[in-house]
Scaffold this motif. Structure first.
Motif, short mmCIF file in Angstrom:
data_model
loop_
_atom_site.label_atom_id
_atom_site.label_comp_id
_atom_site.label_asym_id
_atom_site.label_seq_id
_atom_site.Cartn_x
_atom_site.Cartn_y
_atom_site.Cartn_z
N ASN A 115 0.74 -1.10 0.34
CA ASN A 115 0.07 -0.51 -0.49
C ASN A 115 1.02 1.18 -0.14
O ASN A 115 0.57 2.44 -0.68
CB ASN A 115 -0.76 0.28 1.39
CG ASN A 115 -1.79 -0.59 1.46
OD1 ASN A 115 -2.12 -1.41 -0.10
ND2 ASN A 115 -2.99 -1.02 1.89
N GLU A 196 -3.76 2.06 8.26
CA GLU A 196 -4.45 0.65 7.84
C GLU A 196 -5.83 0.56 9.14
O GLU A 196 -6.70 0.43 8.24
CB GLU A 196 -4.60 -0.02 6.52
CG GLU A 196 -4.07 0.21 5.31
CD GLU A 196 -2.38 0.22 5.87
OE1 GLU A 196 -1.59 0.33 4.39
OE2 GLU A 196 -1.62 0.90 7.02
N LEU A 214 -14.21 11.31 3.56
CA LEU A 214 -14.61 11.09 1.90
C LEU A 214 -15.87 10.28 2.31
O LEU A 214 -16.10 9.81 2.77
CB LEU A 214 -13.48 10.24 1.50
CG LEU A 214 -11.90 10.59 1.62
CD1 LEU A 214 -11.10 9.14 1.27
CD2 LEU A 214 -11.79 12.12 0.03
N MET A 216 -18.31 7.42 1.62
CA MET A 216 -18.47 6.63 1.90
C MET A 216 -20.11 5.59 1.89
O MET A 216 -20.90 6.52 2.59
CB MET A 216 -17.88 5.93 2.75
CG MET A 216 -17.42 5.09 3.05
SD MET A 216 -16.63 3.86 4.40
CE MET A 216 -14.99 5.46 3.73
N VAL A 220 -20.48 0.18 4.23
CA VAL A 220 -18.44 0.42 4.19
C VAL A 220 -17.97 1.00 5.12
O VAL A 220 -18.01 2.11 5.01
CB VAL A 220 -18.58 1.48 2.46
CG1 VAL A 220 -17.23 1.17 2.46
CG2 VAL A 220 -19.48 0.44 1.65
N SER A 222 -14.48 1.23 5.18
CA SER A 222 -13.28 2.77 4.92
C SER A 222 -13.16 1.99 3.28
O SER A 222 -13.11 0.37 2.69
CB SER A 222 -12.02 1.60 5.88
OG SER A 222 -11.14 0.49 5.53
N TYR A 223 -11.75 2.98 3.13
CA TYR A 223 -11.20 2.77 1.95
C TYR A 223 -9.95 2.32 2.05
O TYR A 223 -9.56 2.02 3.07
CB TYR A 223 -11.34 4.22 1.22
CG TYR A 223 -12.56 4.56 0.47
CD1 TYR A 223 -13.39 3.60 -0.43
CD2 TYR A 223 -12.68 6.04 1.13
CE1 TYR A 223 -14.68 3.77 -0.72
CE2 TYR A 223 -14.26 5.87 1.00
CZ TYR A 223 -14.88 5.29 -0.32
OH TYR A 223 -15.94 5.89 -0.78
N ASN A 224 -9.32 1.32 1.12
CA ASN A 224 -8.48 1.36 0.96
C ASN A 224 -7.70 2.47 1.29
O ASN A 224 -7.56 3.53 0.97
CB ASN A 224 -7.76 0.62 -0.28
CG ASN A 224 -6.27 0.09 -0.77
OD1 ASN A 224 -5.55 0.87 -1.15
ND2 ASN A 224 -5.52 -0.76 0.37
N THR A 227 -6.33 4.36 -2.15
CA THR A 227 -7.96 4.64 -2.37
C THR A 227 -7.75 5.92 -1.86
O THR A 227 -8.95 7.20 -2.16
CB THR A 227 -9.04 3.90 -2.65
OG1 THR A 227 -8.96 2.81 -3.16
CG2 THR A 227 -9.77 3.75 -3.11
N SER A 228 -7.74 6.19 -1.02
CA SER A 228 -8.11 7.34 -0.32
C SER A 228 -6.97 8.46 -0.04
O SER A 228 -7.20 9.28 -0.41
CB SER A 228 -7.98 6.99 1.70
OG SER A 228 -8.59 6.33 2.07
N MET A 231 -8.29 9.46 -4.07
CA MET A 231 -9.08 10.78 -3.96
C MET A 231 -9.29 11.86 -2.97
O MET A 231 -9.43 12.89 -4.29
CB MET A 231 -10.43 9.60 -2.86
CG MET A 231 -11.03 8.87 -3.43
SD MET A 231 -12.05 7.94 -1.93
CE MET A 231 -13.92 8.92 -2.70
#
Length: 245
Positions: A115, A196, A214, A216, A220, A222-224, A227-228, A231
């Protein structure tokens, strides 16, 4: 007397570039790749003709090796049969913090090395001013470099011991923050992202000037991390395009 660091390890001043794309990116952004290794010169030049025509001349000096020699020098095989070594560049972290024209990405104790590398790749693509981290992970660890596909050389990458000296404004990404759609991120911002598993540390929360969330979908969690970062940087980039003359 201390032992000599192994080539391409996280303790070495020389980094390993695994694969054609890592070598390609390092060369494009000025890294002196020496030696440049390939199991097949012809296969390398074919790849360069289709994916990096601008570097054909640079690939002419490749050192062709056998598959066994490649595995011994690199530590493993690679599907492209291409690798290289380059000196790890010095990064003026203090200068980077003090003077930036585009946002810095600050990772708060990242744990996943893949990541981490992907974050650097995203930051390079969207024109971030640099990627800094706090924690025990070396941002130039071979697995991080593998994840960035050599784009460590496209954007300054370094490490902080603590938050002392971090100059704001700091925008920390957090689910409880203000919706990013309503936030204008300035070009001198520090964009902070938690780990993470645990998210932002308490120290980072206290240091942050703004908490930003962000969008969402409900349920859901969380985001990876990558990805965060993508964005948030894309939000900044779109905002810059809107205000550009």
């Amino acid at each position: 007397m201390s032992a000599t660091p192994i080539r391409g390890t996280s303790e070495s001043t020389e980094v390993l570039l695994e694969g054609f794309h890592a070598v390609k990116h390092a060369l494009r952004f000025g890294a002196p790749v020496e030696p440049l290794l390939a199991v097949s010169t012809a296969a390398l030049l074919d790849l360069a003709s289709s994916h990096a025509h601008d570097l054909l001349d640079r690939f002419q000096g490749v050192r062709e090796v056998t598959s066994a020699e490649f595995a011994k020098l690199v530590g493993r095989t690679h599907p492209t049969g291409v690798a290289g070594f380059a000196p790890r560049p010095a990064v003026d972290v203090a200068g980077l913090i003090a003077d930036r024209a585009t946002p810095l990405v600050l990772l708060d104790n990242p744990r996943n090395l893949g990541n981490f590398g992907a974050v650097i790749r995203v930051a390079a693509g969207l024109g971030a001013g640099g990627v800094l981290s706090i924690g025990d992970v070396d941002p130039w660890h071979p697995n991080v470099l593998r994840g960035s596909a050599g784009l460590h050389f496209a954007v300054p990458v370094g490490k902080l011991d603590d938050l002392e000296g971090v100059q704001g404004p700091v925008f920390a990404l957090d689910a409880d923050g203000d919706d990013i759609a309503d936030v204008r991120i300035p070009s001198n911002a520090v964009l902070a992202f938690g780990s993470e598993r645990h998210g932002l540390s308490e120290a980072m929360r206290k240091r942050a000037d703004h908490l930003v969330s962000l969008p969402m979908r409900p349920l859901v969690s969380s985001y990876n991390l990558t990805t965060s970062v993508a964005m948030a940087l894309y939000h900044w980039d779109l905002d810059q395009r809107r205000i550009a003359p």
